[in-house]
Design a protein around this motif. Structure first.
Motif, PDB file in Angstrom:
ATOM      1  N   ASP A  64      25.328  -3.236  16.826  1.00 22.06           N
ATOM      2  CA  ASP A  64      25.917  -4.581  16.923  1.00 22.06           C
ATOM      3  C   ASP A  64      24.905  -5.637  16.479  1.00 22.06           C
ATOM      4  N   ILE A  65      23.676  -5.484  16.953  1.00 20.75           N
ATOM      5  CA  ILE A  65      22.645  -6.473  16.605  1.00 20.75           C
ATOM      6  C   ILE A  65      22.305  -6.377  15.119  1.00 20.75           C
ATOM      7  N   GLU A  81      13.022 -13.080  11.730  1.00 19.56           N
ATOM      8  CA  GLU A  81      11.985 -12.332  12.450  1.00 19.56           C
ATOM      9  C   GLU A  81      12.543 -10.960  12.814  1.00 19.56           C
ATOM     10  N   ARG A  82      11.742  -9.946  12.673  1.00 19.57           N
ATOM     11  CA  ARG A  82      12.271  -8.608  12.915  1.00 19.57           C
ATOM     12  C   ARG A  82      11.515  -7.915  14.033  1.00 19.57           C
ATOM     13  N   LEU A 138      21.966 -20.573  13.407  1.00 19.64           N
ATOM     14  CA  LEU A 138      20.608 -20.176  13.754  1.00 19.64           C
ATOM     15  C   LEU A 138      20.547 -18.659  13.720  1.00 19.64           C
ATOM     16  N   PRO A 139      19.419 -18.103  13.383  1.00 22.69           N
ATOM     17  CA  PRO A 139      19.341 -16.644  13.254  1.00 22.69           C
ATOM     18  C   PRO A 139      19.666 -15.953  14.574  1.00 22.69           C
ATOM     19  N   PRO A 140      20.276 -14.770  14.482  1.00 22.91           N
ATOM     20  CA  PRO A 140      20.558 -14.046  15.723  1.00 22.91           C
ATOM     21  C   PRO A 140      19.262 -13.664  16.436  1.00 22.91           C
ATOM     22  N   ILE A 141      19.352 -13.555  17.736  1.00 20.90           N
ATOM     23  CA  ILE A 141      18.191 -13.167  18.531  1.00 20.90           C
ATOM     24  C   ILE A 141      18.049 -11.646  18.495  1.00 20.90           C
ATOM     25  N   ILE A 142      16.850 -11.208  18.166  1.00 19.17           N
ATOM     26  CA  ILE A 142      16.587  -9.769  18.127  1.00 19.17           C
ATOM     27  C   ILE A 142      15.667  -9.432  19.296  1.00 19.17           C
TER      28      ILE A 142
END
Lengths: 348, 123
Positions: A211-212, A229-230, A194-198
């Motif tokens: 890191d993110i 999502e950015r 799943l995409p990383p949480i931003i």
């Protein structure tokens, strides 16, 4: 321009059905809407849990968590004390990883009141009875609760998932098994890709932002064609993220780019590492020669530099940097080129 | 750091400890913390040495980690068992190298490279 349903020839058969059985179609649409709503809710919930996971991992890391320095959790009579054996919990760790109800009866603090605690007498592990050490039961409770919670979170997304289990014949083994199970669950969450949480708000430290951003770059590389999502603050890393997605290039292309100079998102990289070469008295004229310089994505530059500094079984348990000490230029060049190749920068 | 009494641990406990160390290594790598990584490297070596010293070379117990979801666990278990099950361990390393899961993919590729060049002779 939006396209109307009636314009779509693909749906002609469905339209016929619509004409012949309007109630059925209406029911089907309602079902679909409900399913979509459920999926959206589930997706939102997954995202929220991943955010909690990300925060937990950051907190765990920044707390200098050391499994070999277990502490009794705060709030207990032994709170904050170091316990005697390895495999424990950091006092700075959160007690629960999510607000989802774990599939056990654990409540923060509740079991501690029920436990007899220090000097509570023998407990049974399979066929054996053993005397718990001070704090051991609390650590066991913690480890079990965390494992159950983590399993529950994975199974919300992947209901068939089960952790690998092993046989434990001591309290310490049980604790470590629960820890392993919890980590297996976290690894499974990552594996689901799943995409990383931003975070919406900009993290205060550049290290955290990097890191993110690197996590985003890595995810995009592994999930080509997907979007993420950015957040506005991530714009500062856009060039570096884009550069990380570069396909491998020829040595000539990389050297030519270095000759052109610096570029946002990239670093000028010495194929033969400059610091160790300088320490071993190689002249700067060799170190900075055009054929030793390549322009590569910044995050790749960091990955390769990191690799050089880590102890490595393949290099006699030294770091590659230590291994190369006193080696000739050709060996350094060979390792430098291989590192570029194996890190996906240099074309094979 | 509390010294780990590996002699008193069961093989199962040692395998669990191996996995936990790999998790911490993974975190250290992701945060560019080589000092922590290198400390953890030595801890893992202690575990591997103890497993190897046990009758029948108990590093065999690490083979079941080849399908572990964590890439660092897979990487380290494959490297640790190269001398015992070379083909299977190499297969795991190749899979990691091809996965684009950097930086472990780079590490796996460099390990295979060192094997092919004869720099690395697993024991």
């Amino acid at each position: 321009m939006s396209r109307s349903y009636a314009d779509d020839p693909v749906n002609s058969r469905q339209r016929a059905d619509e004409r012949s059985a309007p109630d059925e179609i209406a029911h089907s649409h309602t079902e679909r809407l409900l399913r979509d709503a459920r999926n959206a809710t589930l997706f939102h919930h997954r995202m929220r849990m991943l955010d909690i996971e990300a925060q937990h991992r950051l907190r765990q890391y920044h707390s200098h968590f050391d499994r070999n320095q277990p502490r009794v959790p705060a709030g207990h009579s032994d709170g904050g004390q170091w316990t005697s054996a390895g495999g424990g919990q950091s006092g700075s760790e959160p007690q629960t990883l999510s607000d989802a109800t774990p599939d056990n009866d654990w409540k923060p603090g509740a079991q501690y009141a029920n436990r007899r605690g220090r000097g509570s007498g023998p407990i049974r592990n399979g066929e054996q009875w053993s005397e718990p050490e001070p704090g051991q039961l609390i650590r066991l409770d913690f480890a079990k609760a965390r494992a159950n919670d983590a399993i529950a979170r994975v199974q919300e997304i992947d209901p068939s998932w089960q952790p690998q289990r092993s046989v434990s014949n001591s309290i310490e083994a049980q604790i470590s098994e629960y820890e392993v199970i919890a980590e297996q669950a976290r690894a499974r969450l990552r594996e689901l890709e799943l995409p990383p949480i931003i975070p919406k708000s900009k993290p205060s430290s550049s290290k955290e932002r990097n890191d993110i951003a690197r996590e985003v770059a890595g995810w995009l590389l592994r999930n080509r064609g997907n979007i993420i999502e950015r957040a506005k603050w991530l714009d500062e890393s856009e060039a570096a993220i884009d550069a990380y997605l570069d396909p491998p290039k020829t040595l000539e292309e990389l050297q030519r780019a270095a000759a052109e100079g610096g570029k946002k998102g990239y670093q000028i990289h010495h194929i033969v590492e400059q610091k160790s070469a300088e320490d071993d008295k190689f002249p700067r004229s060799m170190i900075d020669a055009p054929d030793n310089l390549v322009r590569i994505p910044t995050y790749k530059h960091w990955e390769i530099n990191g690799w050089y500094g880590r102890q490595n079984e393949a290099f006699g348990k030294q770091s590659p940097r230590e291994y190369l000490r006193n080696k000739d230029w050709n060996e350094r060049l060979r390792v430098g080129l291989d590192a570029l190749r194996e890190h996906g920068v240099l074309k094979r | 750091m509390t010294r780990i009494d590996v002699k008193s641990m069961t093989t199962e406990e040692l395998v669990n400890r191996f996995v936990l160390i790999a998790f911490d290594q993974d975190a250290a790598i992701r945060h560019d913390d080589n000092a922590t990584y290198n400390r953890l490297f030595e801890q893992m070596e202690t575990i591997k040495d103890e497993l190897r010293s046990r009758p029948g070379d108990q590093r065999h117990a690490l083979v079941r980690l080849f399908e572990h979801p964590n890439i660092q666990v897979r990487l380290k278990s494959a490297i640790a068992t190269l001398a015992l099950v070379p083909d299977a361990a190499r297969h795991v390393l190749q899979g990691i190298a091809d996965s684009r899961g950097y930086p472990q993919a780079g590490d796996a590729g460099m390990t295979l490279n060192a094997l092919d060049r004869g720099i690395f002779e697993p024991t």
